[in-house]
Design a protein around this motif. Structure first.
Motif, PDB file in Angstrom:
ATOM      1  N   ILE A   1      -0.317  -0.577  -4.634  1.00  0.00           N
ATOM      2  CA  ILE A   1      -1.731  -0.211  -4.663  1.00  0.00           C
ATOM      3  C   ILE A   1      -1.949   1.114  -3.940  1.00  0.00           C
ATOM      4  O   ILE A   1      -1.165   1.511  -3.096  1.00  0.00           O
ATOM      5  CB  ILE A   1      -2.626  -1.313  -4.038  1.00  0.00           C
ATOM      6  N   ASP A   2      -3.036   1.779  -4.300  1.00  0.00           N
ATOM      7  CA  ASP A   2      -3.421   3.043  -3.698  1.00  0.00           C
ATOM      8  C   ASP A   2      -4.774   2.841  -3.024  1.00  0.00           C
ATOM      9  O   ASP A   2      -5.811   2.878  -3.673  1.00  0.00           O
ATOM     10  CB  ASP A   2      -3.505   4.121  -4.785  1.00  0.00           C
ATOM     11  N   THR A   3      -4.764   2.632  -1.705  1.00  0.00           N
ATOM     12  CA  THR A   3      -6.016   2.349  -0.996  1.00  0.00           C
ATOM     13  C   THR A   3      -6.885   3.586  -0.821  1.00  0.00           C
ATOM     14  O   THR A   3      -8.054   3.476  -0.504  1.00  0.00           O
ATOM     15  CB  THR A   3      -5.758   1.733   0.386  1.00  0.00           C
TER      16      THR A   3
ATOM     17  N   ASP B   1       0.863  -1.180   0.000  1.00  0.00           N
ATOM     18  CA  ASP B   1       0.000   0.000   0.000  1.00  0.00           C
ATOM     19  C   ASP B   1       0.902   1.233   0.000  1.00  0.00           C
ATOM     20  O   ASP B   1       1.639   1.461   0.967  1.00  0.00           O
ATOM     21  CB  ASP B   1      -0.894  -0.026   1.234  1.00  0.00           C
TER      22      ASP B   1
ATOM     23  N   GLU C   1     -12.943  -1.994  -2.348  1.00  0.00           N
ATOM     24  CA  GLU C   1     -11.796  -2.725  -1.822  1.00  0.00           C
ATOM     25  C   GLU C   1     -12.284  -3.989  -1.176  1.00  0.00           C
ATOM     26  O   GLU C   1     -13.256  -4.043  -0.515  1.00  0.00           O
ATOM     27  CB  GLU C   1     -11.035  -1.894  -0.806  1.00  0.00           C
TER      28      GLU C   1
ATOM     29  N   ARG D   1      -1.748   0.674  -8.797  1.00  0.00           N
ATOM     30  CA  ARG D   1      -1.077   1.806  -9.446  1.00  0.00           C
ATOM     31  C   ARG D   1      -0.059   1.323 -10.469  1.00  0.00           C
ATOM     32  O   ARG D   1       0.030   1.869 -11.548  1.00  0.00           O
ATOM     33  CB  ARG D   1      -0.388   2.689  -8.401  1.00  0.00           C
TER      34      ARG D   1
ATOM     35  N   ASP E   1      -8.732  -1.763  -9.894  1.00  0.00           N
ATOM     36  CA  ASP E   1      -8.636  -0.325 -10.140  1.00  0.00           C
ATOM     37  C   ASP E   1      -7.721   0.385  -9.144  1.00  0.00           C
ATOM     38  O   ASP E   1      -7.278   1.497  -9.402  1.00  0.00           O
ATOM     39  CB  ASP E   1     -10.025   0.318 -10.093  1.00  0.00           C
ATOM     40  N   LYS E   2      -7.460  -0.223  -8.009  1.00  0.00           N
ATOM     41  CA  LYS E   2      -6.586   0.384  -7.005  1.00  0.00           C
ATOM     42  C   LYS E   2      -5.108   0.106  -7.259  1.00  0.00           C
ATOM     43  O   LYS E   2      -4.254   0.678  -6.598  1.00  0.00           O
ATOM     44  CB  LYS E   2      -6.973  -0.094  -5.610  1.00  0.00           C
TER      45      LYS E   2
ATOM     46  N   LYS F   1      -7.550   5.620  -3.298  1.00  0.00           N
ATOM     47  CA  LYS F   1      -8.229   5.838  -4.566  1.00  0.00           C
ATOM     48  C   LYS F   1      -9.690   5.393  -4.443  1.00  0.00           C
ATOM     49  O   LYS F   1      -9.992   4.390  -3.832  1.00  0.00           O
ATOM     50  CB  LYS F   1      -7.538   5.048  -5.680  1.00  0.00           C
ATOM     51  N   GLU F   2     -10.579   6.182  -5.035  1.00  0.00           N
ATOM     52  CA  GLU F   2     -12.004   5.851  -4.992  1.00  0.00           C
ATOM     53  C   GLU F   2     -12.269   4.515  -5.649  1.00  0.00           C
ATOM     54  O   GLU F   2     -11.644   4.157  -6.641  1.00  0.00           O
ATOM     55  CB  GLU F   2     -12.817   6.930  -5.710  1.00  0.00           C
TER      56      GLU F   2
ATOM     57  N   ILE G   1      -8.561  -6.717  -3.090  1.00  0.00           N
ATOM     58  CA  ILE G   1      -8.080  -5.447  -3.602  1.00  0.00           C
ATOM     59  C   ILE G   1      -8.616  -5.273  -5.021  1.00  0.00           C
ATOM     60  O   ILE G   1      -8.337  -6.089  -5.897  1.00  0.00           O
ATOM     61  CB  ILE G   1      -6.538  -5.397  -3.640  1.00  0.00           C
ATOM     62  N   SER G   2      -9.378  -4.218  -5.230  1.00  0.00           N
ATOM     63  CA  SER G   2      -9.925  -3.937  -6.561  1.00  0.00           C
ATOM     64  C   SER G   2      -8.783  -3.698  -7.548  1.00  0.00           C
ATOM     65  O   SER G   2      -7.801  -3.019  -7.225  1.00  0.00           O
ATOM     66  CB  SER G   2     -10.822  -2.706  -6.497  1.00  0.00           C
TER      67      SER G   2
END
Length: 90
Positions: free
Chosen positions: A82-84, A22, A90, A73, A70-71, A86-87, A67-68
């Motif tokens: 990952i960027d937790t 993260d 999760e 990076r 889309d999260k 981020k909208e 973890i989606s």
């Protein structure tokens, strides 16, 4: 920053050898244990991280971390960042 996610191919075996970190907390979350696809089996929706430091928890799916996709990076040689914050899910 996400350009490499669309231009590279990864096998599940490749992903399972990568540690997930993260970037906001600087925390190691663990290694990918599985992936979850969309209903059409055309896109990865989530990567699955098993709970850490508890042998008996390997049998408890509710403790898994989803973890989606889309999260994510970036995906490097041996790490997934990952960027937790981020909208998204999760």
């Amino acid at each position: 920053m996400r350009d490499n996610l669309n231009d590279q191919f990864f096998t599940l075996s490749d992903l399972r050898q990568m540690e997930v970190i993260d970037i906001n907390k600087g925390k190691r979350l663990g290694f990918v244990s599985d992936v979850i696809f969309d209903d059409d089996l055309t896109r990865i929706e989530y990567i699955v991280i098993p709970p850490q430091n508890n042998f008996l928890s390997i049998f408890r799916k509710k403790d898994e971390l989803l973890i989606s996709w889309d999260k994510i990076r970036t995906i490097g040689i041996d790490v997934i960042l990952i960027d937790t914050l981020k909208e998204g899910n999760e």
